[in-house]
Design a protein around this motif. Structure first.
Motif, PDB file in Angstrom:
ATOM      1  N   SER A  22       0.832  -1.207   0.000  1.00  0.00           N
ATOM      2  CA  SER A  22       0.000   0.000   0.000  1.00  0.00           C
ATOM      3  C   SER A  22       0.863   1.253   0.000  1.00  0.00           C
ATOM      4  N   LEU A  24       3.930   1.504  -1.332  1.00  0.00           N
ATOM      5  CA  LEU A  24       4.533   1.611  -2.664  1.00  0.00           C
ATOM      6  C   LEU A  24       3.531   2.092  -3.710  1.00  0.00           C
ATOM      7  N   VAL A  25       2.283   1.662  -3.561  1.00  0.00           N
ATOM      8  CA  VAL A  25       1.245   2.040  -4.525  1.00  0.00           C
ATOM      9  C   VAL A  25       0.715   3.436  -4.230  1.00  0.00           C
ATOM     10  N   GLY A  26       0.686   3.802  -2.951  1.00  0.00           N
ATOM     11  CA  GLY A  26       0.169   5.109  -2.561  1.00  0.00           C
ATOM     12  C   GLY A  26      -1.313   5.070  -2.237  1.00  0.00           C
ATOM     13  N   CYS A  27      -1.718   4.002  -1.558  1.00  0.00           N
ATOM     14  CA  CYS A  27      -3.124   3.876  -1.165  1.00  0.00           C
ATOM     15  C   CYS A  27      -3.179   3.363   0.272  1.00  0.00           C
ATOM     16  N   TYR A  45      -5.816   4.177 -11.845  1.00  0.00           N
ATOM     17  CA  TYR A  45      -4.534   4.633 -11.300  1.00  0.00           C
ATOM     18  C   TYR A  45      -3.898   3.553 -10.416  1.00  0.00           C
ATOM     19  N   ILE A  46      -4.674   2.970  -9.515  1.00  0.00           N
ATOM     20  CA  ILE A  46      -4.112   1.953  -8.614  1.00  0.00           C
ATOM     21  C   ILE A  46      -3.728   0.703  -9.388  1.00  0.00           C
ATOM     22  N   LEU A  48      -2.676   0.563 -12.455  1.00  0.00           N
ATOM     23  CA  LEU A  48      -1.425   0.879 -13.148  1.00  0.00           C
ATOM     24  C   LEU A  48      -0.247   0.933 -12.192  1.00  0.00           C
ATOM     25  N   ARG A  49      -0.449   1.477 -10.991  1.00  0.00           N
ATOM     26  CA  ARG A  49       0.624   1.528  -9.989  1.00  0.00           C
ATOM     27  C   ARG A  49       1.007   0.119  -9.546  1.00  0.00           C
ATOM     28  N   LEU A  50       0.015  -0.752  -9.347  1.00  0.00           N
ATOM     29  CA  LEU A  50       0.305  -2.141  -8.981  1.00  0.00           C
ATOM     30  C   LEU A  50       1.142  -2.809 -10.070  1.00  0.00           C
ATOM     31  N   GLN A  52       3.088  -1.386 -12.168  1.00  0.00           N
ATOM     32  CA  GLN A  52       4.419  -0.776 -12.153  1.00  0.00           C
ATOM     33  C   GLN A  52       5.271  -1.362 -11.031  1.00  0.00           C
ATOM     34  N   VAL A  53       4.701  -1.512  -9.852  1.00  0.00           N
ATOM     35  CA  VAL A  53       5.428  -2.074  -8.701  1.00  0.00           C
ATOM     36  C   VAL A  53       5.865  -3.510  -8.989  1.00  0.00           C
TER      37      VAL A  53
END
Length: 65
Positions: A22, A24-27, A45-46, A48-50, A52-53
């Protein structure tokens, strides 16, 4: 149409806790919990962030059954 998630499997593969992921993803941690247990779908957004991580595509994390 049902969307399934591989987020939990990827998180365990990378040895992340829900809290670490959470961050690293920003949530919030509850968001990761709800996504892993298929209680909700992530925002674009989440998702895509997942991806990316985890260095993968969104299609690797979520699929339709």
């Amino acid at each position: 149409m049902l969307v399934k998630s591989n987020v939990k499997e990827f998180r365990k593969l990378f040895n992340y806790t829900q809290f670490e992921l959470s961050y690293l993803v920003g949530c919030e941690c509850i968001t990761i919990f709800r996504i892993e247990n298929e209680k909700c779908l992530p925002s674009v957004y989440i998702a895509l962030r997942l991806a990316q991580v985890f260095h993968c595509s969104v299609h690797d994390l979520f699929y339709i059954v």
